[in-house]
Motif scaffolding. Structure first.
Motif, PDB file in Angstrom:
ATOM      1  N   LEU A   1       0.837  -1.209   0.000  1.00  0.00           N
ATOM      2  CA  LEU A   1       0.000   0.000   0.000  1.00  0.00           C
ATOM      3  C   LEU A   1       0.863   1.247   0.000  1.00  0.00           C
ATOM      4  CD1 LEU A   1      -2.816  -1.017   2.488  1.00  0.00           C
ATOM      5  CD2 LEU A   1      -2.904  -0.932   0.007  1.00  0.00           C
TER       6      LEU A   1
ATOM      7  N   GLY B   1       3.716   1.538  -1.406  1.00  0.00           N
ATOM      8  CA  GLY B   1       4.164   1.723  -2.786  1.00  0.00           C
ATOM      9  C   GLY B   1       3.116   2.446  -3.606  1.00  0.00           C
ATOM     10  N   LEU B   2       1.864   2.030  -3.445  1.00  0.00           N
ATOM     11  CA  LEU B   2       0.782   2.685  -4.187  1.00  0.00           C
ATOM     12  C   LEU B   2       0.680   4.160  -3.795  1.00  0.00           C
ATOM     13  CD1 LEU B   2      -2.043   0.018  -4.138  1.00  0.00           C
ATOM     14  CD2 LEU B   2      -0.749   0.786  -6.097  1.00  0.00           C
TER      15      LEU B   2
ATOM     16  N   THR C   1       3.500   6.159  -5.594  1.00  0.00           N
ATOM     17  CA  THR C   1       3.262   6.433  -7.014  1.00  0.00           C
ATOM     18  C   THR C   1       2.141   7.448  -7.183  1.00  0.00           C
ATOM     19  OG1 THR C   1       2.043   4.358  -6.999  1.00  0.00           O
ATOM     20  CG2 THR C   1       4.146   4.376  -8.140  1.00  0.00           C
ATOM     21  N   LEU C   2       1.131   7.366  -6.301  1.00  0.00           N
ATOM     22  CA  LEU C   2       0.025   8.317  -6.426  1.00  0.00           C
ATOM     23  C   LEU C   2       0.502   9.731  -6.119  1.00  0.00           C
ATOM     24  CD1 LEU C   2      -3.000   8.284  -7.075  1.00  0.00           C
ATOM     25  CD2 LEU C   2      -3.426   8.438  -4.643  1.00  0.00           C
TER      26      LEU C   2
ATOM     27  N   HIS D   1       3.429  10.858  -6.635  1.00  0.00           N
ATOM     28  CA  HIS D   1       4.251  11.325  -7.764  1.00  0.00           C
ATOM     29  C   HIS D   1       3.393  11.783  -8.932  1.00  0.00           C
ATOM     30  CE1 HIS D   1       7.646   9.759  -5.619  1.00  0.00           C
ATOM     31  NE2 HIS D   1       8.456  10.167  -6.574  1.00  0.00           N
ATOM     32  N   LEU D   2       2.173  11.234  -9.008  1.00  0.00           N
ATOM     33  CA  LEU D   2       1.284  11.596 -10.118  1.00  0.00           C
ATOM     34  C   LEU D   2       1.032  13.099 -10.143  1.00  0.00           C
ATOM     35  CD1 LEU D   2      -0.642  10.673 -12.383  1.00  0.00           C
ATOM     36  CD2 LEU D   2      -2.352  10.290 -10.647  1.00  0.00           C
TER      37      LEU D   2
ATOM     38  N   ARG E   1       3.074  15.487  -9.076  1.00  0.00           N
ATOM     39  CA  ARG E   1       4.260  16.336  -9.124  1.00  0.00           C
ATOM     40  C   ARG E   1       4.422  16.943 -10.503  1.00  0.00           C
ATOM     41  NH1 ARG E   1       9.282  13.453  -6.163  1.00  0.00           N
ATOM     42  NH2 ARG E   1       8.243  12.982  -4.192  1.00  0.00           N
TER      43      ARG E   1
ATOM     44  N   LEU F   1      -0.454   8.238 -17.828  1.00  0.00           N
ATOM     45  CA  LEU F   1      -0.541   8.089 -16.373  1.00  0.00           C
ATOM     46  C   LEU F   1       0.777   7.586 -15.797  1.00  0.00           C
ATOM     47  CD1 LEU F   1      -3.042   8.421 -14.546  1.00  0.00           C
ATOM     48  CD2 LEU F   1      -3.100   5.962 -14.437  1.00  0.00           C
TER      49      LEU F   1
ATOM     50  N   HIS G   1       3.343  10.311 -15.869  1.00  0.00           N
ATOM     51  CA  HIS G   1       3.256  11.299 -14.790  1.00  0.00           C
ATOM     52  C   HIS G   1       3.632  10.690 -13.452  1.00  0.00           C
ATOM     53  CE1 HIS G   1       1.877  14.994 -16.616  1.00  0.00           C
ATOM     54  NE2 HIS G   1       1.261  14.238 -17.502  1.00  0.00           N
ATOM     55  N   MET G   2       3.337   9.389 -13.268  1.00  0.00           N
ATOM     56  CA  MET G   2       3.727   8.758 -12.009  1.00  0.00           C
ATOM     57  C   MET G   2       5.240   8.631 -11.923  1.00  0.00           C
ATOM     58  SD  MET G   2       0.849   5.945 -11.235  1.00  0.00           S
ATOM     59  CE  MET G   2      -0.700   6.452 -10.508  1.00  0.00           C
ATOM     60  N   GLN G   3       5.911   8.618 -13.073  1.00  0.00           N
ATOM     61  CA  GLN G   3       7.372   8.594 -13.088  1.00  0.00           C
ATOM     62  C   GLN G   3       7.925  10.001 -13.289  1.00  0.00           C
ATOM     63  OE1 GLN G   3       7.986   5.778 -16.189  1.00  0.00           O
ATOM     64  NE2 GLN G   3       7.573   4.029 -14.882  1.00  0.00           N
ATOM     65  N   VAL G   4       7.092  10.999 -13.012  1.00  0.00           N
ATOM     66  CA  VAL G   4       7.458  12.422 -13.117  1.00  0.00           C
ATOM     67  C   VAL G   4       7.957  12.752 -14.520  1.00  0.00           C
ATOM     68  CG1 VAL G   4       8.370  14.310 -11.732  1.00  0.00           C
ATOM     69  CG2 VAL G   4       8.224  12.074 -10.755  1.00  0.00           C
TER      70      VAL G   4
ATOM     71  N   PHE H   1      -8.085   2.650 -13.981  1.00  0.00           N
ATOM     72  CA  PHE H   1      -7.064   3.498 -13.366  1.00  0.00           C
ATOM     73  C   PHE H   1      -6.269   2.702 -12.335  1.00  0.00           C
ATOM     74  CE2 PHE H   1      -5.849   6.073  -9.715  1.00  0.00           C
ATOM     75  CZ  PHE H   1      -4.983   6.978 -10.308  1.00  0.00           C
TER      76      PHE H   1
ATOM     77  N   TRP I   1      -2.362   2.070 -12.196  1.00  0.00           N
ATOM     78  CA  TRP I   1      -1.661   2.490 -10.986  1.00  0.00           C
ATOM     79  C   TRP I   1      -0.806   1.326 -10.469  1.00  0.00           C
ATOM     80  CZ3 TRP I   1      -4.915   3.863  -6.041  1.00  0.00           C
ATOM     81  CH2 TRP I   1      -4.088   4.454  -5.089  1.00  0.00           C
TER      82      TRP I   1
ATOM     83  N   ALA J   1       2.178   0.862 -12.599  1.00  0.00           N
ATOM     84  CA  ALA J   1       3.222   1.854 -12.386  1.00  0.00           C
ATOM     85  C   ALA J   1       3.977   1.597 -11.091  1.00  0.00           C
ATOM     86  CB  ALA J   1       2.614   3.250 -12.356  1.00  0.00           C
ATOM     87  N   THR J   2       3.390   0.779 -10.193  1.00  0.00           N
ATOM     88  CA  THR J   2       3.972   0.649  -8.853  1.00  0.00           C
ATOM     89  C   THR J   2       4.815  -0.613  -8.684  1.00  0.00           C
ATOM     90  OG1 THR J   2       2.043   1.799  -7.997  1.00  0.00           O
ATOM     91  CG2 THR J   2       3.437   0.679  -6.403  1.00  0.00           C
ATOM     92  N   TYR J   3       4.253  -1.769  -9.077  1.00  0.00           N
ATOM     93  CA  TYR J   3       4.895  -3.015  -8.661  1.00  0.00           C
ATOM     94  C   TYR J   3       5.770  -3.620  -9.740  1.00  0.00           C
ATOM     95  CZ  TYR J   3       1.413  -2.644  -5.036  1.00  0.00           C
ATOM     96  OH  TYR J   3       0.655  -2.186  -4.028  1.00  0.00           O
TER      97      TYR J   3
END
Lengths: 132, 350
Positions: free
Chosen positions: A6, A8-9, A12-13, A15-16, A18, B41, B44-47, B306, B310, B313-315
């Motif tokens: 969680l 980690g989620l 990433t959220l 960073h969305l 930024r 998406l 943006h999550m990776q800036v 989404f 998400w 993008a995370t795991y």
């Protein structure tokens, strides 16, 4: 086991939202540091290069990329008849600028040094001289 | 009312075609723009920014990608089993779309005095005043999800490439491991709704806390497990082992090019849309919510899409043994326990 997932989620959220760091390069230009070591420039004094052809810069140059040939002008002063820097060999260490006894050399912020032909990478005196 | 063909009013045929076309267009557009949304998406999550050059905000990117793939060379490997190689992308793509036949997008709407249920495979029965849809809708979806994996296995085998074959094998192994847990999670839904008809399952979930996922803690956990297992079934990150780039080049679609590759790609995204729609239907109350029914449904599906992106993008990807352990040793016993818990709950709070 689930909490790190969680977390980690969450990361990433966050960073969305930024501001992206992407630079649209040819359109947007990076701001280089004030002491950035880019292309060399020969400083001018009374419409001629200040260089006195003392050969300290080619001596100190670790990449051996500077070629200087001395000449004698009408006032019997020594000047650089030929001053060339091979940008393919230059490592932009800035030792030449440090070594110069008459402060005739500096480094600019220019970093776009691409050329189409190999010969064009050897910057001759006229290309290195500062334009007002 | 007016003309009849084979004992059914003409409006029945018109609405049927209209529903099919509308759903197909909806899924295709969602698939196309899911690729764009995913890149944007994750960017943006990776800036980063993501696509922005083709059209405003890069909105024409899916069209450009499609055109590019369309004009690429079709390559069939010399040693490939030609027929299976050509048919595999179709076998992967069709089941991905076909599941939408039983997904209810909304309750009924009245068109020219005729009640039309917003679900392709269903009709409104005037005499019994009920919506009649396929009474084994859930089983149908499970069946179609299983058929989808044939395309991948077939592609892996027909390509005559070790990477493809391993990708196909992994896909089938993964399918078997996770379909069990997903199926058991669905049993939780049967236990409370006591029907397999998707329309009835959704119709029952009215109200704010009527959604299956909010019924009790067991259903909540079951819904989450179902969604995760579905991700594994459709080979999405973090369970994308069949196309693990670092190990298998591109897995089952290594040897595919041009439109055939695009079809696998579309199948992958269509599967994602399907899985999100099924999760919405079974656990998240389908069309129920504050907006008009179809809007509620689509909003929930997009919300889940989404979440898929998400998660991507995370795991990082699971290792193969971790994947198998998670499926057999965690999710399978967990869902069995949830079923027991749910049974007790339903006895105590009927």
């Amino acid at each position: 086991m689930i909490l790190p997932l969680l977390n980690g989620l969450r990361i990433t959220l966050s960073h969305l939202f930024r501001k992206p760091v992407t630079l649209q390069y040819p359109k947007e230009r990076p701001e280089v540091a004030p002491d950035f070591r880019g292309l060399h420039a020969l400083k001018m004094s009374h419409d001629r290069a200040r260089c006195v052809a003392c050969h300290l810069c080619p001596t100190v140059c670790p990449a051996k990329c500077i070629t200087v040939e001395a000449g004698e002008d009408a006032n019997h002063d020594k000047f650089a008849a030929r001053y060339e820097i091979d940008m393919l060999r230059c490592i932009f260490c800035g030792y030449c600028v440090e070594a110069c006894p008459v402060d005739a050399l500096r480094m600019t912020q220019t970093f776009e040094l691409a050329n189409y032909r190999r010969e064009d990478f050897v910057f001759v005196k006229e290309r290195l001289q500062e334009k007002n | 009312m007016g003309y009849e063909i084979l004992g059914l009013p003409l409006i029945y045929y018109i609405t049927m075609v209209a529903k099919t076309v509308a759903v197909f267009v909806f899924v295709l557009l969602t698939v196309a723009y899911a690729t764009w949304a995913e890149r944007k998406l994750i960017g943006h999550m990776q800036v980063r920014i993501g696509p922005k050059r083709v059209g405003p905000y890069g909105l024409l990117q899916p069209i450009a990608d499609g055109l590019k793939l369309f004009f690429k060379e079709e390559i069939v490997p010399a040693q490939a089993s030609r027929f299976a190689f050509l048919i595999a992308p179709l076998v992967a793509l069709v089941p991905a779309f076909i599941s939408f036949a039983v997904i209810p997008f909304g309750d009924t709407v009245t068109i020219a005095g005729y009640q039309v249920p917003l679900q392709i495979a269903s009709v409104y029965d005037g005499t019994s005043m009920r919506v009649l849809d396929i009474n084994v809708g859930v089983l149908y979806i499970l069946a179609m999800a299983s058929v989808g994996v044939y395309g991948i296995v077939l592609a892996g085998w027909a390509s005559n490439s070790k990477y493809s074959l391993l990708g196909g094998l992994r896909s089938s192994a993964q399918m078997i491991s996770y379909e069990l847990a997903a199926g058991l999670a669905i049993i939780l839904v049967f236990m409370s709704s006591e029907t397999l008809s998707l329309h009835k399952i959704v119709a029952e979930q009215a109200g704010l806390f009527g959604w299956n996922i909010f019924r009790n803690p067991f259903m909540f956990a079951g819904g989450i497990i179902f969604f995760i297992c579905s991700l594994a079934e459709i080979n999405r990150t973090p369970f994308d082992l069949p196309e693990a780039e670092t190990e298998l080049v591109s897995g089952f679609c290594t040897e595919y090019s041009s439109m055939k590759y695009a079809m696998f790609f579309m199948a992958e995204y269509a599967n994602m849309v399907t899985v999100c729609a099924v999760t919405t239907t079974l656990f998240l109350g389908g069309w129920h919510g504050p907006f008009p029914p179809v809007v509620n449904f689509v909003a929930k599906v997009y919300g889940l899409i989404f979440v898929c992106m998400w998660i991507r993008a995370t795991y990082p990807r699971y290792r193969y043994d971790q994947l198998m352990r998670l499926g057999w040793k965690v999710f399978l016993p967990a869902t069995l326990l949830l079923i027991c818990g749910n049974a007790v709950w339903l006895l105590v709070f009927p």
